[in-house]
Motif scaffolding. Structure first.
Motif, PDB file in Angstrom:
ATOM      1  N   GLU A 140       7.294  29.816  41.763  1.00 45.50           N
ATOM      2  CA  GLU A 140       7.594  30.053  40.350  1.00 45.50           C
ATOM      3  C   GLU A 140       7.482  28.748  39.579  1.00 45.50           C
ATOM      4  N   HIS A 141       6.894  28.820  38.374  1.00 46.59           N
ATOM      5  CA  HIS A 141       6.736  27.645  37.525  1.00 46.59           C
ATOM      6  C   HIS A 141       7.036  28.024  36.078  1.00 46.59           C
ATOM      7  N   THR A 160       0.231  19.512  24.910  1.00 42.16           N
ATOM      8  CA  THR A 160       0.921  19.240  26.165  1.00 42.16           C
ATOM      9  C   THR A 160       1.487  20.512  26.771  1.00 42.16           C
ATOM     10  N   VAL A 161       1.768  20.431  28.055  1.00 35.89           N
ATOM     11  CA  VAL A 161       2.529  21.436  28.788  1.00 35.89           C
ATOM     12  C   VAL A 161       3.620  20.675  29.520  1.00 35.89           C
ATOM     13  N   ASN A 162       4.867  21.005  29.252  1.00 34.79           N
ATOM     14  CA  ASN A 162       6.014  20.270  29.795  1.00 34.79           C
ATOM     15  C   ASN A 162       5.924  18.778  29.491  1.00 34.79           C
ATOM     16  N   LEU A 203      -0.129  22.307  39.863  1.00 36.02           N
ATOM     17  CA  LEU A 203       0.917  23.105  40.479  1.00 36.02           C
ATOM     18  C   LEU A 203       0.437  23.656  41.822  1.00 36.02           C
ATOM     19  N   THR A 204       1.367  24.184  42.595  1.00 34.69           N
ATOM     20  CA  THR A 204       0.985  24.720  43.902  1.00 34.69           C
ATOM     21  C   THR A 204       1.589  26.107  44.113  1.00 34.69           C
ATOM     22  N   ARG A 255       4.941  33.390  40.119  1.00 30.84           N
ATOM     23  CA  ARG A 255       5.451  33.822  38.814  1.00 30.84           C
ATOM     24  C   ARG A 255       5.370  32.645  37.849  1.00 30.84           C
ATOM     25  N   LEU A 256       4.650  32.844  36.763  1.00 34.20           N
ATOM     26  CA  LEU A 256       4.528  31.816  35.741  1.00 34.20           C
ATOM     27  C   LEU A 256       5.259  32.278  34.494  1.00 34.20           C
TER      28      LEU A 256
END
Length: 491
Positions: A173-174, A209-211, A218-219, A227-228
């Motif tokens: 999950e991210h 940007t993202v975060n 990501l992995t 789950r995003l």
């Protein structure tokens, strides 16, 4: 705070303001029709302090930017179980007034965070206690509700994840917070708003940007389900979210929740253009089935010709037993409107000018008739309206009458029509509504708290009215602050 063309005047800290500044702990004052809260025993207490910090948004070798955050943590994230009774002790460490609004949460009206309508503005050094029931699982967020173009523009937003023990077990999950920044080469902020942007599609940032990073690596395990949770925390930008991966190796992407609420999984490829279009304040959850051969998956915003690839998922490990279909979330448990008995209302989104705005006022005996909106929370110019009415701007600080008066517990079906040349993500506080139909035929039926209405489009939504005074506005922040906001009174 840099606000530029939207032209927010600065509050003069006079007698009444000073009386509630310092370290005063504000109790909810029922400024409108907000009712006393039901008995509430907190099961979790958090302290959320708004203040400054530095981030290297332009790159690791570039000058830092002085941004805003809660507790010195960019996109501060709270994870709490469904059913939590959250007490949030907000501390205003800014040099101007602010509040805290929990976006998308159904709550008592007096904790909604809208200055004048539901509470006083929290002055610098002041505090306010919010008591929030977390009965709906999903992906939500929190932010100020005054000078949003300035404060949210400089980063003041946090994430609230309400976890449901009934959810399926994902393999990864991210959380992905998408936001642009208006930055000069030295890391300082440019004007957050300019007249040409505020009166059209909005004033855009050039640093994406993202975060807080240009992109993320990501992995997730090969053959597994990730789950995003994707949040559009930008002030202005509408995004077309899509995913690409190895189809031959079993890659698939499903939309499984909108604005935190579960829906029957929909393949992204089955949506128009294979994307989900989301405006500011909207959120989606995706189920990404990773390719079994370990090849990567790319997430991007496809709205512009220059695709913004904001994240790449690469394989780390491999699942033992791949699962075939999507991992559906438990069905949303929300009050559903009775469409056969629903009251019918229609609201039109329009462009407007100061000269065209109706001069309306509340009846003299209304509890809010003499209330003045804090000057910090008022834009300088009128560009937008709803139903030929506009939120006050400039020297006009008197609260307008409600767009509609509704009855607690009654069902309402509302048509939102966009007569402008620009899209508008329309948000209703304190409610989850069901999106029923789109005149362009582009939306599946789903639950939401914000719906993007395209130019020339009419969208039908329905909800069961909850008591209180609730604002209804465009979440392109410049549009809201230059007129495209009103409110409903539900008694």
């Amino acid at each position: 705070m840099n606000t530029g063309g939207a032209g927010f005047s600065r509050r003069a800290f006079l007698g009444a303001g000073a009386a509630i500044s310092g370290l005063a702990l504000l109790a909810p004052t029922r400024t409108g029709m907000a009712r006393a809260a039901a008995p509430f025993e907190p099961t979790r207490t958090v302290r959320l302090a708004a203040g400054h910090m530095e981030m290297k948004l332009l790159g690791p070798d570039k000058p830092a930017s002085r941004v805003l955050a809660y507790d010195g943590i960019p996109f501060q994230t709270l994870r709490l179980p469904r059913g939590t009774r959250l007490q949030a002790d907000f501390v205003n460490g800014l040099d101007e007034g602010s509040t805290l609004h929990f976006h998308g949460i159904r709550m008592p009206n007096e904790f909604d965070g809208v200055p004048t309508l539901t509470q006083p503005l929290v002055q610098p050094g002041g505090r306010f206690v919010y008591r929030i029931p977390l009965d709906d699982p999903g992906t939500f967020f929190f932010h100020p509700h005054c000078d949003e173009t300035g404060q949210v523009g400089e980063g003041l937003a946090g994430v609230l994840i309400v976890e449901d023990p009934r959810d399926p077990a994902f393999d990864a999950e991210h959380v992905l917070c998408l936001k642009d920044w208006r930055l000069a080469e030295d890391g300082s902020f440019l004007a957050m708003s300019e007249p040409d942007g505020a009166s059209k599609a909005g004033t855009f940032g050039a640093t994406r940007t993202v975060n807080g990073a240009a992109s993320l690596a990501l992995t997730a395990p090969a053959g597994g389900h990730a789950r995003l949770r994707i949040l559009n925390l930008d002030s202005t930008r509408v995004m077309d979210i899509g995913a690409e991966g190895g189809k031959a190796a079993g890659f698939e992407a499903w939309l499984i929740a909108v604005d935190g609420h579960a829906l029957k999984p929909v393949r992204l490829d089955d949506l128009p253009d294979g994307i989900w279009r989301m405006g500011p304040a909207q959120r989606i959850d995706l189920d990404i089935r990773m390719p079994a051969d370990g090849s990567p998956v790319t997430l991007g915003d496809y709205r512009a010709a220059d695709i913004y690839a904001f994240a790449t998922l690469t394989a780390e490990g491999r699942v033992q037993k791949p699962r075939k279909g999507p991992l559906a979330l438990p069905r949303a448990e929300l009050p559903r409107a009775d469409l056969k008995k629903a009251g019918r209302l229609s609201f039109t989104l329009q462009q407007a000018t100061d000269q065209a705005v109706k001069d309306l006022a509340l009846p003299a005996d209304d509890p809010l008739a003499k209330a003045l909106i804090d000057s910090l929370c008022v834009g300088s110019t009128t560009y937008w309206g709803i139903q030929s009415e506009s939120w006050p701007t400039g020297a006009n600080r008197s609260l307008p009458p409600p767009l509609a008066r509704m009855e607690e517990g009654a069902s309402y079906a509302v048509t939102i029509k966009n007569e402008t040349r620009f899209p508008h993500p329309v948000h209703l506080h304190g409610h989850a509504f069901e999106v029923l139909t789109s005149s362009l035929g582009r939306l599946p039926r789903h639950w939401a708290d914000t719906v993007l209405v395209q130019p020339g489009e009419a969208v039908d939504v329905a909800f069961v009215a909850a008591p209180g005074d609730w604002v209804f506005h465009c979440h392109i922040l410049e549009h809201m602050e230059t007129g495209m906001m009103g409110w409903f009174r539900i008694v």
